[in-house]
Design a protein around this motif. Structure first.
Motif, PDB file in Angstrom:
ATOM      1  N   THR A   1       3.162   1.288   4.342  1.00  0.00           N
ATOM      2  CA  THR A   1       4.244   0.554   3.685  1.00  0.00           C
ATOM      3  C   THR A   1       3.788   0.047   2.318  1.00  0.00           C
ATOM      4  O   THR A   1       4.498   0.175   1.319  1.00  0.00           O
ATOM      5  CB  THR A   1       4.676  -0.651   4.552  1.00  0.00           C
ATOM      6  OG1 THR A   1       4.971  -0.175   5.862  1.00  0.00           O
ATOM      7  CG2 THR A   1       5.875  -1.355   3.969  1.00  0.00           C
ATOM      8  N   TYR A   2       2.584  -0.496   2.292  1.00  0.00           N
ATOM      9  CA  TYR A   2       2.052  -1.045   1.043  1.00  0.00           C
ATOM     10  C   TYR A   2       1.831   0.039  -0.009  1.00  0.00           C
ATOM     11  O   TYR A   2       1.948  -0.218  -1.213  1.00  0.00           O
ATOM     12  CB  TYR A   2       0.741  -1.778   1.339  1.00  0.00           C
ATOM     13  CG  TYR A   2       0.034  -2.274   0.105  1.00  0.00           C
ATOM     14  CD1 TYR A   2       0.517  -3.375  -0.596  1.00  0.00           C
ATOM     15  CD2 TYR A   2      -1.108  -1.641  -0.371  1.00  0.00           C
ATOM     16  CE1 TYR A   2      -0.120  -3.828  -1.732  1.00  0.00           C
ATOM     17  CE2 TYR A   2      -1.751  -2.086  -1.506  1.00  0.00           C
ATOM     18  CZ  TYR A   2      -1.263  -3.179  -2.181  1.00  0.00           C
ATOM     19  OH  TYR A   2      -1.884  -3.625  -3.305  1.00  0.00           O
TER      20      TYR A   2
ATOM     21  N   THR B   1       4.384   0.153  -2.550  1.00  0.00           N
ATOM     22  CA  THR B   1       4.279  -0.939  -3.519  1.00  0.00           C
ATOM     23  C   THR B   1       3.205  -0.637  -4.558  1.00  0.00           C
ATOM     24  O   THR B   1       3.375  -0.894  -5.749  1.00  0.00           O
ATOM     25  CB  THR B   1       3.936  -2.260  -2.790  1.00  0.00           C
ATOM     26  OG1 THR B   1       4.875  -2.459  -1.733  1.00  0.00           O
ATOM     27  CG2 THR B   1       3.974  -3.437  -3.741  1.00  0.00           C
ATOM     28  N   LYS B   2       2.096  -0.070  -4.102  1.00  0.00           N
ATOM     29  CA  LYS B   2       1.003   0.263  -5.033  1.00  0.00           C
ATOM     30  C   LYS B   2       1.459   1.331  -6.018  1.00  0.00           C
ATOM     31  O   LYS B   2       1.161   1.244  -7.210  1.00  0.00           O
ATOM     32  CB  LYS B   2      -0.225   0.730  -4.239  1.00  0.00           C
ATOM     33  CG  LYS B   2      -1.461   0.910  -5.066  1.00  0.00           C
ATOM     34  CD  LYS B   2      -2.426  -0.256  -5.032  1.00  0.00           C
ATOM     35  CE  LYS B   2      -2.173  -1.342  -6.027  1.00  0.00           C
ATOM     36  NZ  LYS B   2      -3.221  -2.374  -6.059  1.00  0.00           N
TER      37      LYS B   2
ATOM     38  N   GLU C   1       4.491   1.816  -7.015  1.00  0.00           N
ATOM     39  CA  GLU C   1       5.400   1.114  -7.925  1.00  0.00           C
ATOM     40  C   GLU C   1       4.608   0.363  -9.011  1.00  0.00           C
ATOM     41  O   GLU C   1       4.927   0.437 -10.200  1.00  0.00           O
ATOM     42  CB  GLU C   1       6.251   0.118  -7.120  1.00  0.00           C
ATOM     43  CG  GLU C   1       7.184  -0.742  -7.950  1.00  0.00           C
ATOM     44  CD  GLU C   1       7.535  -2.053  -7.234  1.00  0.00           C
ATOM     45  OE1 GLU C   1       7.660  -2.050  -5.992  1.00  0.00           O
ATOM     46  OE2 GLU C   1       7.662  -3.082  -7.928  1.00  0.00           O
ATOM     47  N   ILE C   2       3.543  -0.329  -8.592  1.00  0.00           N
ATOM     48  CA  ILE C   2       2.736  -1.118  -9.533  1.00  0.00           C
ATOM     49  C   ILE C   2       2.016  -0.207 -10.534  1.00  0.00           C
ATOM     50  O   ILE C   2       1.995  -0.466 -11.739  1.00  0.00           O
ATOM     51  CB  ILE C   2       1.707  -1.981  -8.759  1.00  0.00           C
ATOM     52  CG1 ILE C   2       2.414  -3.127  -8.025  1.00  0.00           C
ATOM     53  CG2 ILE C   2       0.627  -2.520  -9.696  1.00  0.00           C
ATOM     54  CD1 ILE C   2       1.498  -3.928  -7.095  1.00  0.00           C
ATOM     55  N   ILE C   3       1.423   0.872 -10.037  1.00  0.00           N
ATOM     56  CA  ILE C   3       0.631   1.726 -10.927  1.00  0.00           C
ATOM     57  C   ILE C   3       1.533   2.503 -11.882  1.00  0.00           C
ATOM     58  O   ILE C   3       1.217   2.658 -13.062  1.00  0.00           O
ATOM     59  CB  ILE C   3      -0.322   2.629 -10.114  1.00  0.00           C
ATOM     60  CG1 ILE C   3      -1.328   1.730  -9.356  1.00  0.00           C
ATOM     61  CG2 ILE C   3      -1.049   3.628 -11.014  1.00  0.00           C
ATOM     62  CD1 ILE C   3      -2.471   2.453  -8.679  1.00  0.00           C
TER      63      ILE C   3
ATOM     64  N   ASP D   1      -3.719  -7.820  -7.949  1.00  0.00           N
ATOM     65  CA  ASP D   1      -3.885  -6.726  -8.914  1.00  0.00           C
ATOM     66  C   ASP D   1      -3.564  -7.220 -10.326  1.00  0.00           C
ATOM     67  O   ASP D   1      -2.756  -6.624 -11.052  1.00  0.00           O
ATOM     68  CB  ASP D   1      -2.982  -5.543  -8.517  1.00  0.00           C
ATOM     69  CG  ASP D   1      -3.423  -4.228  -9.174  1.00  0.00           C
ATOM     70  OD1 ASP D   1      -4.341  -4.252 -10.026  1.00  0.00           O
ATOM     71  OD2 ASP D   1      -2.838  -3.181  -8.845  1.00  0.00           O
TER      72      ASP D   1
ATOM     73  N   ARG E   1      -3.260  -5.064 -13.573  1.00  0.00           N
ATOM     74  CA  ARG E   1      -2.051  -4.263 -13.792  1.00  0.00           C
ATOM     75  C   ARG E   1      -0.785  -5.112 -13.842  1.00  0.00           C
ATOM     76  O   ARG E   1       0.172  -4.762 -14.514  1.00  0.00           O
ATOM     77  CB  ARG E   1      -1.880  -3.245 -12.666  1.00  0.00           C
ATOM     78  CG  ARG E   1      -2.958  -2.187 -12.619  1.00  0.00           C
ATOM     79  CD  ARG E   1      -2.497  -1.028 -11.743  1.00  0.00           C
ATOM     80  NE  ARG E   1      -3.530  -0.031 -11.559  1.00  0.00           N
ATOM     81  CZ  ARG E   1      -4.284   0.072 -10.475  1.00  0.00           C
ATOM     82  NH1 ARG E   1      -4.129  -0.776  -9.471  1.00  0.00           N
ATOM     83  NH2 ARG E   1      -5.199   1.017 -10.385  1.00  0.00           N
ATOM     84  N   THR E   2      -0.766  -6.228 -13.093  1.00  0.00           N
ATOM     85  CA  THR E   2       0.496  -6.974 -12.953  1.00  0.00           C
ATOM     86  C   THR E   2       0.509  -8.300 -13.708  1.00  0.00           C
ATOM     87  O   THR E   2       1.575  -8.874 -13.896  1.00  0.00           O
ATOM     88  CB  THR E   2       0.781  -7.310 -11.472  1.00  0.00           C
ATOM     89  OG1 THR E   2      -0.216  -8.249 -11.015  1.00  0.00           O
ATOM     90  CG2 THR E   2       0.720  -6.062 -10.591  1.00  0.00           C
TER      91      THR E   2
ATOM     92  N   GLU F   1       5.024  -9.824  -3.002  1.00  0.00           N
ATOM     93  CA  GLU F   1       6.145  -9.384  -2.180  1.00  0.00           C
ATOM     94  C   GLU F   1       5.750  -9.456  -0.713  1.00  0.00           C
ATOM     95  O   GLU F   1       4.575  -9.510  -0.373  1.00  0.00           O
ATOM     96  CB  GLU F   1       6.512  -7.939  -2.524  1.00  0.00           C
ATOM     97  CG  GLU F   1       7.132  -7.805  -3.895  1.00  0.00           C
ATOM     98  CD  GLU F   1       7.445  -6.354  -4.234  1.00  0.00           C
ATOM     99  OE1 GLU F   1       7.597  -5.548  -3.302  1.00  0.00           O
ATOM    100  OE2 GLU F   1       7.513  -6.052  -5.428  1.00  0.00           O
TER     101      GLU F   1
ATOM    102  N   THR G   1       5.729  -7.180   1.622  1.00  0.00           N
ATOM    103  CA  THR G   1       4.820  -6.107   2.077  1.00  0.00           C
ATOM    104  C   THR G   1       3.388  -6.378   1.603  1.00  0.00           C
ATOM    105  O   THR G   1       2.433  -6.015   2.276  1.00  0.00           O
ATOM    106  CB  THR G   1       5.237  -4.725   1.539  1.00  0.00           C
ATOM    107  OG1 THR G   1       5.307  -4.769   0.115  1.00  0.00           O
ATOM    108  CG2 THR G   1       6.575  -4.294   2.090  1.00  0.00           C
ATOM    109  N   GLU G   2       3.248  -7.005   0.447  1.00  0.00           N
ATOM    110  CA  GLU G   2       1.913  -7.311  -0.060  1.00  0.00           C
ATOM    111  C   GLU G   2       1.255  -8.424   0.754  1.00  0.00           C
ATOM    112  O   GLU G   2       0.053  -8.386   1.014  1.00  0.00           O
ATOM    113  CB  GLU G   2       1.989  -7.701  -1.541  1.00  0.00           C
ATOM    114  CG  GLU G   2       2.423  -6.544  -2.431  1.00  0.00           C
ATOM    115  CD  GLU G   2       2.565  -6.950  -3.890  1.00  0.00           C
ATOM    116  OE1 GLU G   2       1.895  -6.352  -4.735  1.00  0.00           O
ATOM    117  OE2 GLU G   2       3.357  -7.870  -4.194  1.00  0.00           O
TER     118      GLU G   2
ATOM    119  N   TYR H   1       0.096  -6.861   3.882  1.00  0.00           N
ATOM    120  CA  TYR H   1      -1.071  -6.020   3.622  1.00  0.00           C
ATOM    121  C   TYR H   1      -2.323  -6.871   3.363  1.00  0.00           C
ATOM    122  O   TYR H   1      -3.441  -6.450   3.670  1.00  0.00           O
ATOM    123  CB  TYR H   1      -0.790  -5.113   2.425  1.00  0.00           C
ATOM    124  CG  TYR H   1      -1.970  -4.306   1.980  1.00  0.00           C
ATOM    125  CD1 TYR H   1      -2.400  -3.205   2.717  1.00  0.00           C
ATOM    126  CD2 TYR H   1      -2.669  -4.634   0.822  1.00  0.00           C
ATOM    127  CE1 TYR H   1      -3.494  -2.464   2.315  1.00  0.00           C
ATOM    128  CE2 TYR H   1      -3.764  -3.895   0.415  1.00  0.00           C
ATOM    129  CZ  TYR H   1      -4.171  -2.807   1.166  1.00  0.00           C
ATOM    130  OH  TYR H   1      -5.258  -2.082   0.768  1.00  0.00           O
TER     131      TYR H   1
END
Lengths: 325, 325
Positions: free
Chosen positions: A77-78, A81-82, A84-86, B59, B62-63, B72, B74-75, B78
């Motif tokens: 699931t994560y 998200t990763k 999306e971030i990258i 992160d 990047r963010t 979020e 999901t984060e 995780y």
């Protein structure tokens, strides 16, 4: 094994060349597509972003994992998200008001899957989605855009109230990268015997430091003439400093005639001379060489410290690799 | 703000000193506790593992995020997996057959929360759980062990069939680290004005390269005499190479009399001389200095290239920092 869904989609991907039908009435979607297609090196950067996302979630340095099938559910699931971030960082995308991104002033949601289909939340209805799907085993991925409508979704909802894309929905996706190449996951491509030989190369060692080095040596001994990236070295070595492991492997493998080329000094030049893949920063290529006479003109050679070397082949002597290159 | 639950738990934590009651009948739990308490530098390494987990999921490079509240859902989910992975690597824990870890031959499940309570899945019943909880805002954490029994759980189940720990359950936890110090999240401790000054320091720059450097300079100008770690620099600079940003900041801030000490050369020695926190690899401390005469014996001084320096205080001249140190 053939993947029926994926193949059918590739046929549908021809859509991209003829934007007819509902797209004509959706100039916003077209603007988002245009924005992407104008990005330099779109396919390489998109693929590298997915590669990096998978590698970070596998966390090979700490876990030794290289196969996405070993991820836990929360990690899978994560992974979305990763990605999306990258992607946001790589393409310097703005944040949307309601959706993940603002692209060409339009709200765009990011959806990524390593499965057969995407799950679309209710909030995405009427919104543009960036849909990406990757197969690490096949080293490919695809990415496209779709404005979500109810008729593009299957009726059933999962526990979170999300619905999958219907056949009509998949056919309606405008693929911006219909058949992208995902940078190879080297460890996944090896036979289980080769992998065992690499991961067990440390069996004789007590200290984990030496063990990591033995495994790295075995990696470069067994995987030649192919790019090996930093993450693969970290996964095998289970240590922090991949460049140091590679420098030491260079010394250890010299006696076997194996060179390890990186992105520094004359290395890219040597790789090009020999017709090998050319390493970027954070990647290497190993190759066994033999000294040849300049008259042996049928073979590609490279000149190092006044001697000519070619890729070793049957019948060549067992030479040591050059000491300095 | 006071955290009632946390305070009550601290009182209960005295349990650790007197292993009486049900524990006497649970030698396996006691063996796991003993295993942990024998680990060298347990508190520092456990806290550093949580710090690293939070930083990786934020992160920041990047963010730009530094506040866990911005994660979020999901984060946040995780994050528990990342803590599990990093603790396994840090303490070289084996994998359990059914649970996450095998510790002292016993199956142990890993549960981490940044909230008020842990959610325990049905499978954990009768199993030993390693329970950890952290507050990044308070820079503290705690960790303990509990064998899960139904009477330690609240009756209600969440959607995933998980139950929270009851008051009795929380009282029964054997804390191995009742009040651990979490390495500070520097950006979180600054006032919003200070943060704005750092993050907006790049406003005048067009190229992101120079912008990242300006923000890094401002970070070290504003945050002095406190350890700043690699992750904080990456979050502020939004660039790859944090040591390079720090080296350049050292040059830029020299005219303001500011030194930036790392773990190399004489730096730790200088930090100790001046009574500053001593940087490890991947952390730095900035300090504004002034030249003083050796006779000014009331102040802590350090000698660099034949001159004596003290931490700048009101009344001192505006000196430049040493060129080499």
């Amino acid at each position: 094994m053939e993947d029926a869904l994926f193949s059918r989609d590739v046929a549908a991907a021809n859509n991209i060349a003829r934007p007819t039908g509902p797209l004509e009435e959706d100039p916003n979607l077209q603007e988002v597509i245009n924005w992407f297609t104008k990005q330099p090196e779109l396919e390489r950067r998109f693929g590298q972003s997915i590669r990096q996302s998978i590698d970070e979630v596998l966390d090979g340095q700490r876990t030794g994992r290289f196969n996405i099938d070993e991820l836990e559910k929360t990690e899978k699931t994560y992974l979305g998200t990763k990605v999306e971030i990258i992607l946001r960082a790589e393409f310097r995308l703005g944040r949307g008001r309601d959706m993940d991104y603002s692209i060409a002033t339009h709200e765009v949601d990011s959806k990524f899957t390593i499965g057969e289909n995407w799950t679309i939340p209710g909030e995405a209805d009427q919104h543009i989605c960036l849909l990406a799907r990757a197969s690490d085993h096949k080293a490919n991925y695809r990415a496209g855009l779709l404005r979500i409508h109810s008729e593009f979704l299957n009726a059933g909802k999962n526990r979170d109230g999300k619905r999958t894309l219907s056949t009509a929905g998949r056919s309606a996706v405008r693929w911006i990268i219909p058949d992208g190449k995902l940078p190879e996951n080297i460890l996944l491509t090896l036979s289980s015997e080769e992998r065992a030989a690499i991961f067990n190369a440390s069996a004789g060692h007590r200290s984990s430091g030496n063990g990591g080095q033995s495994r790295t040596n075995e990696l470069f001994r067994r995987v030649q003439e192919r790019l090996i990236n930093r993450n693969t070295v970290l996964t095998v070595a289970r240590q922090d400093d991949s460049p140091k492991r590679v420098r030491d492997a260079r010394i250890h493998l010299r006696g076997d005639g194996i060179m390890i080329l990186g992105h520094m000094k004359q290395h890219p030049h040597i790789a090009r001379d020999l017709g090998l893949p050319v390493p970027d920063k954070g990647s290497w290529v190993a190759v066994r060489v033999a000294e040849v006479t300049a008259s042996d003109s049928a073979r590609r050679t490279t000149r190092i410290s006044g001697k000519d070397y070619a890729i070793w082949q049957k019948g060549d002597r067992d030479d040591v690799a050059p000491a300095e290159y």
